[in-house]
Design a protein around this motif. Sequence first.
Motif, PDB file in Angstrom:
ATOM      1  N   LEU A   1     -34.481 -18.114  13.247  1.00 32.46           N
ATOM      2  CA  LEU A   1     -35.072 -18.037  11.912  1.00 32.46           C
ATOM      3  C   LEU A   1     -34.679 -16.743  11.216  1.00 32.46           C
ATOM      4  O   LEU A   1     -34.356 -16.748  10.023  1.00 32.46           O
ATOM      5  N   ASP A   2     -34.654 -15.648  11.963  1.00 38.47           N
ATOM      6  CA  ASP A   2     -34.211 -14.379  11.388  1.00 38.47           C
ATOM      7  C   ASP A   2     -32.758 -14.458  10.932  1.00 38.47           C
ATOM      8  O   ASP A   2     -32.405 -13.954   9.863  1.00 38.47           O
ATOM      9  N   ALA A   3     -31.910 -15.100  11.734  1.00 36.13           N
ATOM     10  CA  ALA A   3     -30.501 -15.244  11.353  1.00 36.13           C
ATOM     11  C   ALA A   3     -30.362 -16.101  10.100  1.00 36.13           C
ATOM     12  O   ALA A   3     -29.557 -15.789   9.205  1.00 36.13           O
ATOM     13  N   GLN A   4     -31.160 -17.153  10.001  1.00 29.02           N
ATOM     14  CA  GLN A   4     -31.114 -18.000   8.807  1.00 29.02           C
ATOM     15  C   GLN A   4     -31.577 -17.230   7.573  1.00 29.02           C
ATOM     16  O   GLN A   4     -30.999 -17.366   6.495  1.00 29.02           O
ATOM     17  N   ARG A   5     -32.618 -16.432   7.737  1.00 25.39           N
ATOM     18  CA  ARG A   5     -33.087 -15.624   6.603  1.00 25.39           C
ATOM     19  C   ARG A   5     -32.014 -14.629   6.161  1.00 25.39           C
ATOM     20  O   ARG A   5     -31.794 -14.432   4.966  1.00 25.39           O
ATOM     21  N   GLU A   6     -31.361 -14.003   7.138  1.00 26.11           N
ATOM     22  CA  GLU A   6     -30.324 -13.045   6.799  1.00 26.11           C
ATOM     23  C   GLU A   6     -29.156 -13.728   6.087  1.00 26.11           C
ATOM     24  O   GLU A   6     -28.621 -13.203   5.112  1.00 26.11           O
ATOM     25  N   MET A   7     -28.771 -14.910   6.557  1.00 27.50           N
ATOM     26  CA  MET A   7     -27.688 -15.635   5.889  1.00 27.50           C
ATOM     27  C   MET A   7     -28.087 -16.015   4.459  1.00 27.50           C
ATOM     28  O   MET A   7     -27.275 -15.932   3.540  1.00 27.50           O
ATOM     29  N   ALA A   8     -29.338 -16.416   4.277  1.00 29.38           N
ATOM     30  CA  ALA A   8     -29.802 -16.764   2.930  1.00 29.38           C
ATOM     31  C   ALA A   8     -29.796 -15.532   2.028  1.00 29.38           C
ATOM     32  O   ALA A   8     -29.396 -15.611   0.861  1.00 29.38           O
ATOM     33  N   ASN A   9     -30.217 -14.393   2.565  1.00 26.99           N
ATOM     34  CA  ASN A   9     -30.196 -13.157   1.772  1.00 26.99           C
ATOM     35  C   ASN A   9     -28.771 -12.762   1.400  1.00 26.99           C
ATOM     36  O   ASN A   9     -28.506 -12.330   0.275  1.00 26.99           O
ATOM     37  N   TRP A  10     -27.842 -12.882   2.359  1.00 28.67           N
ATOM     38  CA  TRP A  10     -26.448 -12.548   2.068  1.00 28.67           C
ATOM     39  C   TRP A  10     -25.865 -13.519   1.044  1.00 28.67           C
ATOM     40  O   TRP A  10     -25.081 -13.117   0.181  1.00 28.67           O
ATOM     41  N   ALA A  11     -26.238 -14.801   1.145  1.00 25.42           N
ATOM     42  CA  ALA A  11     -25.738 -15.779   0.176  1.00 25.42           C
ATOM     43  C   ALA A  11     -26.233 -15.430  -1.227  1.00 25.42           C
ATOM     44  O   ALA A  11     -25.463 -15.489  -2.193  1.00 25.42           O
ATOM     45  N   GLU A  12     -27.501 -15.039  -1.336  1.00 25.05           N
ATOM     46  CA  GLU A  12     -28.017 -14.640  -2.649  1.00 25.05           C
ATOM     47  C   GLU A  12     -27.317 -13.372  -3.137  1.00 25.05           C
ATOM     48  O   GLU A  12     -26.955 -13.262  -4.308  1.00 25.05           O
ATOM     49  N   GLY A  13     -27.114 -12.428  -2.231  1.00 22.92           N
ATOM     50  CA  GLY A  13     -26.406 -11.205  -2.609  1.00 22.92           C
ATOM     51  C   GLY A  13     -24.992 -11.497  -3.090  1.00 22.92           C
ATOM     52  O   GLY A  13     -24.513 -10.906  -4.062  1.00 22.92           O
ATOM     53  N   MET A  14     -24.314 -12.413  -2.415  1.00 21.52           N
ATOM     54  CA  MET A  14     -22.957 -12.776  -2.830  1.00 21.52           C
ATOM     55  C   MET A  14     -22.963 -13.473  -4.184  1.00 21.52           C
ATOM     56  O   MET A  14     -22.045 -13.296  -4.988  1.00 21.52           O
ATOM     57  N   LEU A  15     -24.015 -14.257  -4.459  1.00 22.94           N
ATOM     58  CA  LEU A  15     -24.138 -14.885  -5.777  1.00 22.94           C
ATOM     59  C   LEU A  15     -24.215 -13.822  -6.862  1.00 22.94           C
ATOM     60  O   LEU A  15     -23.483 -13.874  -7.853  1.00 22.94           O
ATOM     61  N   TRP A  16     -25.090 -12.833  -6.664  1.00 25.77           N
ATOM     62  CA  TRP A  16     -25.249 -11.791  -7.679  1.00 25.77           C
ATOM     63  C   TRP A  16     -23.985 -10.944  -7.805  1.00 25.77           C
ATOM     64  O   TRP A  16     -23.585 -10.573  -8.910  1.00 25.77           O
TER      65      TRP A  16
END
Length: 134
Positions: free
Chosen positions: A72-87
């Motif tokens: 779950l932590d890895a999934q959260r980190e991937m989601a955060n990185w995906a949002e960061g890459m969007l911005w």
Amino acid sequence: MLFIVGFVSWNVMYSKGYQAADKDHQSAYATHQAAEEHYRKCVAEETVEDALGCYKDAYNTDREQERAEADLDAQREMANWAEGMLWATLFIGNVTAAVTALGVIYVAKTLGATSETLKAARAANKIMRDDQRP
């Protein structure tokens, strides 16, 4: 621009450190809580064999819960990185569009100035030809 890059870099590093500590704490707390629940359950068993079997099952369950928390932590980190890459993509795309627009404006001005220079050169050539005729 350098100030913005430095500020964003500092915030990302600070945020990453905080997130890593928070993930470790959540995982450790979840594992500790599950272990205590299993301990209470296993202590209540009537025979040593039942308690031993309960402990083995509890250990496997605790490991599964710890793995699930890590996933779950890895999934959260991937989601955060995906949002960061969007911005980051939006920011870089907008900066690129602005620079391209400036380039187009300057090319248009250059073409206008070249056209005016060509008109002036043609006029000068016409004057020179008219003056040289007998």
